[in-house]
Scaffold this motif. Structure first.
Motif, PDB file in Angstrom:
ATOM      1  N   GLN A 399      -1.159  10.680   7.896  1.00 54.70           N
ATOM      2  CA  GLN A 399      -1.159  12.128   7.849  1.00 54.70           C
ATOM      3  C   GLN A 399      -0.460  12.851   8.861  1.00 54.70           C
ATOM      4  O   GLN A 399      -0.231  14.087   8.847  1.00 54.70           O
ATOM      5  N   LYS A 400      -0.261  12.033  10.074  1.00 57.89           N
ATOM      6  CA  LYS A 400      -0.065  12.892  11.254  1.00 57.89           C
ATOM      7  C   LYS A 400       1.468  13.417  11.124  1.00 57.89           C
ATOM      8  O   LYS A 400       2.353  12.635  10.862  1.00 57.89           O
ATOM      9  N   ASN A 401       1.757  14.493  11.401  1.00 53.68           N
ATOM     10  CA  ASN A 401       2.966  15.391  11.522  1.00 53.68           C
ATOM     11  C   ASN A 401       3.660  15.446  12.951  1.00 53.68           C
ATOM     12  O   ASN A 401       2.694  15.623  13.619  1.00 53.68           O
ATOM     13  N   GLY A 402       4.772  15.467  13.017  1.00 57.98           N
ATOM     14  CA  GLY A 402       5.352  15.657  14.471  1.00 57.98           C
ATOM     15  C   GLY A 402       6.723  15.857  14.279  1.00 57.98           C
ATOM     16  O   GLY A 402       7.645  15.667  13.115  1.00 57.98           O
ATOM     17  N   VAL A 403       7.251  16.166  15.356  1.00 65.40           N
ATOM     18  CA  VAL A 403       8.873  16.469  15.613  1.00 65.40           C
ATOM     19  C   VAL A 403       9.261  15.751  16.961  1.00 65.40           C
ATOM     20  O   VAL A 403       8.556  15.982  17.895  1.00 65.40           O
ATOM     21  N   ILE A 404      10.477  14.980  16.634  1.00 66.14           N
ATOM     22  CA  ILE A 404      10.773  14.175  17.944  1.00 66.14           C
ATOM     23  C   ILE A 404      11.474  15.012  18.689  1.00 66.14           C
ATOM     24  O   ILE A 404      12.274  16.060  18.390  1.00 66.14           O
ATOM     25  N   SER A 405      11.159  14.936  19.977  1.00 66.18           N
ATOM     26  CA  SER A 405      11.816  16.122  21.020  1.00 66.18           C
ATOM     27  C   SER A 405      12.196  15.409  22.461  1.00 66.18           C
ATOM     28  O   SER A 405      11.247  14.928  22.893  1.00 66.18           O
ATOM     29  N   ALA A 406      13.355  15.590  22.945  1.00 67.16           N
ATOM     30  CA  ALA A 406      13.421  15.246  24.347  1.00 67.16           C
ATOM     31  C   ALA A 406      12.457  15.810  25.346  1.00 67.16           C
ATOM     32  O   ALA A 406      12.052  15.107  26.286  1.00 67.16           O
ATOM     33  N   ALA A 407      11.926  17.013  25.177  1.00 61.26           N
ATOM     34  CA  ALA A 407      10.984  17.786  26.003  1.00 61.26           C
ATOM     35  C   ALA A 407       9.710  17.022  26.126  1.00 61.26           C
ATOM     36  O   ALA A 407       9.078  17.137  27.119  1.00 61.26           O
TER      37      ALA A 407
END
Length: 460
Positions: A399-407
């Protein structure tokens, strides 16, 4: 004190079962339903899947591309942290000797780079970039040292060998039941096409994939498989990227050949339109083989679903955009080839594969762990959650949501090709040989990684 993972669902490449798992020291010592807590420390993993630690069978954590002093942005210290924090507990790195040096010296050099620096377990594919009587004699030495797999190249002038030398190497590797993987591109054609475009002043990243079209890969795959057929050696194709190459694999299997096929996340979720990105951003995606067409992408997913493709690894090879990729601003052929990916593979494949119902979670376990372990003589020490195996376990929160980010990434590179990708599912915690080393995508313990000595199973 032992650790009890309680309330989770254990997943293998074939099935899933509601089981508690007890770890003691570095191994799994007990599995069952409603295990007694006893003196164990308990981690409640209700609602989570327990997955075997992922294995990335294709990384370049330490690489100098031969162009001056340009080394990768990552090394074993940074790359392994990025890997294990997101669930990859073992990497198989490409150990690459210098011309004229021995495989033994290369092995010693890679051990020096990895030992005490790696936060995940590691082993190597030993690259063979020239074929001499001395190198031939070292094949058995590498097998005896726990290196059971080798890598050769059909492209890159500083790395490739002749077809006859590949055949001779295959014959020697076959004596010991070793595994050979090859970078399949027709190097002569690549060189010709690069020279043609440069001479015509066609110098932007747009022209990178045009120098390495699908026919260049497919021809090399076909040739490689024919050579392997003559040598009677089961072989591995690394980073396969095209529909036409898959067709060559199917033909080989129809005639009875044993062929293993690897692809990479970039060929499943990115495509060639990115080379036309503005402000030289297309350089970020320069890798070889290059990103392909949407049609190729669809064909690869079909291969993953039906089993023509056996494994998914990353070919992680990170160069910074600023100061490294930008060296090729006036000439695409000067852009160092490679992209980062060791950190993002599990979340990408779960999101793009499992949550879309393209593949099951069991299939993902095979592609990213169990089938890799079996192919490269790591199973059952790695690649499976069972009594007696290494306690490499990923507590996966679906259920874990995320956004891939270089930061926010841990990879030591100034960009990610997946920047902005929304993900569903992630590692809540990661155990490496019984020790919790990561939580919520962050390292909590470093430098526990060890070399994994591989032994080839004897067959009758």
């Amino acid at each position: 004190m032992s650790i009890l993972l309680k309330g989770g669902v254990v997943v293998s490449a074939k099935e899933r079962r509601q089981l508690d798992v007890r770890l003691d020291g570095e191994t799994i010592i007990e599995m069952g339903t409603n295990l007694a807590i006893g003196e164990s420390e308990v981690e409640d993993v209700t609602g989570c899947f327990l997955l075997p630690g992922f294995i990335d069978a294709h990384t370049h954590l330490e690489l100098n591309n031969g162009k001056g002093s340009m080394g990768t942005a990552d090394n074993f210290y940074t790359g392994s942290k990025a890997a294990v924090a997101k669930g990859t507990t073992t990497v198989i790195d490409m150990a690459t000797p210098s011309k004229g040096s021995s495989l033994k010296d290369c092995l010693a050099a890679w051990d020096h780079l990895a030992k005490g620096n790696s936060s995940c377990d590691y082993t190597y594919h030993m690259s063979i970039i020239e074929w001499t009587p001395e190198i031939k004699a070292e094949i058995k030495e590498m097998i005896d040292a726990g290196i059971t797999s080798f890598k050769m190249y059909m492209a890159y002038d500083n790395l490739r060998t002749k077809d006859a030398e590949i055949f001779e190497a295959m014959q020697e590797i076959r004596k010991f039941n070793g595994m050979l993987g090859i970078h399949c591109e027709n190097g002569d054609m690549v060189n010709e096409m690069i020279a043609k475009f440069v001479a015509e002043g066609k110098l932007s990243p747009h022209f990178h994939p045009l120098t390495r079209p699908d026919s260049v890969e497919a021809e090399a795959v076909e040739r490689y498989l024919m050579i392997a057929d003559l040598a009677d050696l089961p072989v591995n194709i690394v980073h396969l990227s095209t529909k036409r190459s898959l067709e060559a694999v199917r033909r080989a299997r129809e005639r009875g050949q044993k062929v293993y096929v690897e692809t990479c996340p970039q060929y499943l979720v990115l495509d060639e339109h990115l080379y036309d990105s503005s402000d030289f951003e297309g350089a970020k995606y320069v890798c070889s083989p290059p990103l392909r067409s949407v049609e190729d992408q669809a064909a690869l997913w079909t291969g993953v679903i039906e089993g023509t493709i056996d494994t998914i690894s990353t070919d992680h090879c990170s160069f910074n955009f600023e100061g490294q990729k930008t060296i090729g601003r006036a000439d695409f052929s000067k852009i160092p080839n490679g992209m980062p990916g060791v950190e993002t593979r599990p979340e990408l494949i779960y999101t793009q594969g499992v949550t879309t119902n393209r593949i099951s979670l069991e299939r993902m376990v095979g592609l990213l762990s169990e089938d890799i372990a079996k192919q490269f003589s790591l199973y059952p020490q790695k690649g499976v959650i069972q009594k007696g195996s290494d306690a490499d376990i990923v507590v996966w929160d679906p259920q874990k949501n995320g956004v891939i980010s270089a930061a926010t990434q841990l990879q030591n590179v100034d960009y990610t090709p997946y920047d902005g990708f929304e993900t569903k599912g992630a590692a809540r915690s990661v155990y490496l040989r019984g020790q919790k080393v990561a939580e919520e995508g962050q390292m909590i313990a470093e430098k526990k990684g060890q070399f994994v000595f591989r032994t080839i199973a004897q067959t009758n």
